[in-house]
Design an enzyme around this catalytic site. Structure first.
Site, PDB file in Angstrom:
ATOM      1  N   SER A 149      31.254 -21.216 -61.259  1.00  0.00           N
ATOM      2  CA  SER A 149      30.826 -21.660 -59.930  1.00  0.00           C
ATOM      3  C   SER A 149      30.683 -20.465 -58.990  1.00  0.00           C
ATOM      4  O   SER A 149      29.969 -19.523 -59.294  1.00  0.00           O
ATOM      5  CB  SER A 149      31.794 -22.710 -59.393  1.00  0.00           C
ATOM      6  OG  SER A 149      31.275 -23.363 -58.262  1.00  0.00           O
ATOM      7  N   GLU A 245      24.214 -31.069 -63.318  1.00  0.00           N
ATOM      8  CA  GLU A 245      24.751 -30.235 -62.234  1.00  0.00           C
ATOM      9  C   GLU A 245      23.741 -30.028 -61.106  1.00  0.00           C
ATOM     10  O   GLU A 245      22.549 -29.800 -61.353  1.00  0.00           O
ATOM     11  CB  GLU A 245      25.177 -28.870 -62.772  1.00  0.00           C
ATOM     12  CG  GLU A 245      26.322 -28.920 -63.753  1.00  0.00           C
ATOM     13  CD  GLU A 245      27.034 -27.600 -63.860  1.00  0.00           C
ATOM     14  OE1 GLU A 245      27.315 -26.981 -62.817  1.00  0.00           O
ATOM     15  OE2 GLU A 245      27.316 -27.184 -65.001  1.00  0.00           O
TER      16      GLU A 245
END
Length: 304
Positions: A149, A245
């Protein structure tokens, strides 16, 4: 009783949306969200067949996770959390799994979080730790830099900084898991996957950017959005992303640009997976496969 895989995934996604994604869209204090994430992370089983040692490097608290007394490679991992959540506690179980799967030493650092510590404190801390490792005698060829991330953002920004300073400092490889690389938020998947990603919300990213980036600073600067950097000369890179995502296009854009720069990039798309799905390897086959792919990538680097 064995649960049907599709049902297990559905239940897990509902729990994640309720326990973390929805609260992250509210204007809650960072301390509350940090506590919530650490509580959520307790569900992940921690491997017992590793040795975990607390240490401090360049003034930064860290943990060394070893699956065996002697290892040939170090994975220097930078955790995610939109720059304002995440800790040694949230990622300890996942990284113990990474250490066992790769049979490599994993170094995990507790870099300073926003808003208490805005840019460039986190990136400077990550840089200082890496240079300290080299000063201790560890060779760049024996280090793989990894991040998930926003940790992938910090990891790529670090390698770009090292490349600009001295190519001899570049590590043997780079791993970008569910990477958040564009703080200008121009990736289309932020919109078309907004309802599908079980863990991450656009609001959480916007909050993290507001906390992390100083006012009036251009968010497209390479130091903040490394997707806009010069990729020529990057080391072999593994990119992992789930099909659900909201950051899917950050990863896809990286792959396209890296290939244009003749970087050896391995791009892996995992069907039906949400943000940071790798942490769920004890329960989902795609997440297990992501760690097997990471181990394969790391072992290839170790043999070269």
């Amino acid at each position: 009783m064995k649960i049907d895989p599709a049902m297990k995934q559905y239940i897990t996604e509902m729990i994640l949306k309720t326990s973390f994604k929805m609260p992250s869209r509210l204007n809650l204090p960072p301390t509350a969200l940090r506590f919530a994430l650490e509580q959520l992370a307790k569900v992940f089983p921690q491997r017992k067949d590793v040795e975990i040692r607390a240490l401090k490097i360049a003034g930064v608290h860290a943990e060394e996770i070893k699956p065996q007394p002697q290892t040939t490679q170090m994975i220097f991992h930078i955790h995610g959390g939109a720059f304002f959540v995440g800790s040694l506690k949230t990622h300890r179980a996942f990284l113990s799994e990474m250490a066992v799967r790769t049979q490599m030493q994993v170094l995990h650092i507790d870099y300073p979080l926003a808003p208490e510590h805005a840019y460039p404190e986190a990136s400077d801390a990550v840089y200082d730790v890496y240079i300290n490792l080299l000063n201790q005698g560890i060779q760049p060829k024996d280090i793989i830099i990894s991040g998930d991330s926003c940790g992938a953002n910090l990891a790529l920004a670090l390698v770009l900084r090292l490349k600009d300073e001295d190519t001899a400092l570049i590590p043997s490889g780079l791993v970008l898991m569910s990477p958040f690389l564009d703080l200008t938020l121009t990736s289309e998947s932020l919109r078309y996957n907004q309802k599908h990603d079980a863990l991450l919300s656009v609001e959480a990213l916007e909050t993290g950017i507001e906390y992390y980036v100083p006012k009036n600073m251009d968010k497209s600067l390479t130091q903040l959005s490394p997707i806009f950097g010069d990729f020529k000369g990057l080391p072999p890179t593994l990119v992992q992303i789930g099909s659900k995502e909201i950051l899917l296009d950050d990863a896809a854009r990286f792959e396209e640009k890296a290939k244009q720069a003749h970087v050896h990039v391995t791009y892996k798309l995992y069907t039906g997976m949400w943000h940071n799905f790798q942490m769920f390897s004890p329960w989902f086959d795609e997440a297990k496969r992501s760690l097997a792919d990471l181990a394969e990538f790391a072992h290839k680097l170790d043999r070269t």
